[in-house]
Scaffold this motif. Structure first.
Motif, PDB file in Angstrom:
ATOM      1  N   THR A  17       7.401   9.068   1.069  1.00  0.00           N
ATOM      2  CA  THR A  17       6.472   7.945   1.172  1.00  0.00           C
ATOM      3  C   THR A  17       5.403   8.088   0.100  1.00  0.00           C
ATOM      4  N   GLY A  18       5.172   7.016  -0.655  1.00  0.00           N
ATOM      5  CA  GLY A  18       4.190   7.084  -1.730  1.00  0.00           C
ATOM      6  C   GLY A  18       3.515   5.753  -1.978  1.00  0.00           C
ATOM      7  N   SER A  19       2.530   5.792  -2.857  1.00  0.00           N
ATOM      8  CA  SER A  19       1.804   4.577  -3.235  1.00  0.00           C
ATOM      9  C   SER A  19       2.679   3.649  -4.066  1.00  0.00           C
ATOM     10  N   TYR A  32       2.409  10.593  -0.271  1.00  0.00           N
ATOM     11  CA  TYR A  32       1.700  10.872   0.976  1.00  0.00           C
ATOM     12  C   TYR A  32       2.484  11.796   1.897  1.00  0.00           C
ATOM     13  N   ARG A  74       1.328   8.776  -9.724  1.00  0.00           N
ATOM     14  CA  ARG A  74       1.590   8.189  -8.418  1.00  0.00           C
ATOM     15  C   ARG A  74       1.122   9.174  -7.342  1.00  0.00           C
ATOM     16  N   THR A  75       0.922   8.659  -6.134  1.00  0.00           N
ATOM     17  CA  THR A  75       0.515   9.502  -5.014  1.00  0.00           C
ATOM     18  C   THR A  75       1.634   9.548  -3.991  1.00  0.00           C
ATOM     19  N   GLU A 130      -1.524  13.414  -5.581  1.00  0.00           N
ATOM     20  CA  GLU A 130      -1.523  12.580  -6.785  1.00  0.00           C
ATOM     21  C   GLU A 130      -1.107  13.409  -7.987  1.00  0.00           C
ATOM     22  N   LYS A 156       0.817  -1.228   0.000  1.00  0.00           N
ATOM     23  CA  LYS A 156       0.000   0.000   0.000  1.00  0.00           C
ATOM     24  C   LYS A 156       0.850   1.277   0.000  1.00  0.00           C
ATOM     25  N   ARG A 157       1.936   1.248   0.737  1.00  0.00           N
ATOM     26  CA  ARG A 157       2.798   2.425   0.861  1.00  0.00           C
ATOM     27  C   ARG A 157       4.260   1.980   0.940  1.00  0.00           C
TER      28      ARG A 157
END
Length: 253
Positions: free
Chosen positions: A196-198, A171, A168-169, A150, A106-107
């Motif tokens: 930190t990202g998806s 966070y 990409r996202t 995003e 998820k991350r």
């Protein structure tokens, strides 16, 4: 038949990345060869993501299917006595057969470590990039803020990527600074760029960091980061930072 999930750490200095290659000098190759010697099984090790040549991992996640009768609590010791010293299995558990290290993630968090000082730290030279002149940290922090959310990260992706979708996202993106108490250089210190990202595109973090260096050096304004992001053009961003400073820090499920 069991699906085993491991957390592993490795010093990527001597390897050609995680994913198997014809030359055989990769983390995946070493893991699969060690498992074969241990169990006689030819397994396919799946990772949460590829790391490039020279990139390290603090908590990489892998899984593979096995018919071995070795108790799960014995696996780490069995692997660590056979693996090269720069690859270590930290934990092992049985996961559902549906678990997939990459698809289930998820991350992910990456850390890029930088030593800002006149001289390098001989003990950390494999794990941090040496930047011998001061950096404008606040400008770099301002630039990072526009990456949160995003976005299409085409500008921060190598042109050799095989990914058609480049959205990409992110966070969280921050810079941590720690003075060097052991140095006579009062301006010496270490900084860590934590992102930190998806998920991440090929060389994405290293290109972001290379662009941040230019901002920290005063060659670009912090506001340029948003313009580069919106351009969706790799040529607009900075260079790709060297691999040795990058570590896959954590993976969350």
């Amino acid at each position: 038949m069991k699906n085993l999930k491991f957390i592993i750490s490795y010093d990527g200095t001597a390897y050609s990345g995680f994913q198997t290659q014809p030359g055989g000098n990769t983390i995946q190759d070493k893991l699969e060869d060690t498992i074969f010697k241990l169990t006689g099984e030819s397994v396919k090790v799946i990772s949460s993501g590829r790391t490039d040549a020279g990139v390290h991992a603090r908590r990489q996640v892998i899984n593979f299917i096995t018919n071995s009768v070795i108790p799960v609590e014995r696996w780490c010791l069995a692997l660590n006595t056979r693996l090269p010293k720069d690859i270590v299995a930290l934990s092992a558990e049985e996961a559902p057969l549906t678990f997939h290290s990459r698809k289930s993630a998820k991350r992910k968090t990456y850390c890029y470590a930088v030593r800002v000082a006149r001289f390098p730290n001989v003990f950390q030279r494999k794990f941090e990039f040496h930047h011998y002149t001061p950096l404008h940290i606040e400008a770099m922090r301002e630039a990072l803020e526009c990456l949160i959310g995003e976005h299409d990260f085409t500008s921060f992706c190598t042109v050799r990527t095989d990914k058609e979708i480049r959205v990409r996202t992110i966070y969280e993106a921050r810079i941590e600074v720690e003075p060097d108490a052991m140095s006579d250089d009062t301006k010496a210190g270490s900084l860590r760029v934590m992102i930190t990202g998806s998920g991440f595109l090929y060389n994405m973090v290293r290109i972001i960091v290379g662009t941040l260096f230019q901002i920290g050096e005063g060659k670009r304004d912090s506001s340029d980061m948003r313009r580069i992001l919106e351009a969706c053009d790799r040529s607009q961003a900075g260079p790709t930072a060297e691999a040795n400073g990058l570590t896959l820090w954590n993976v969350e499920y």
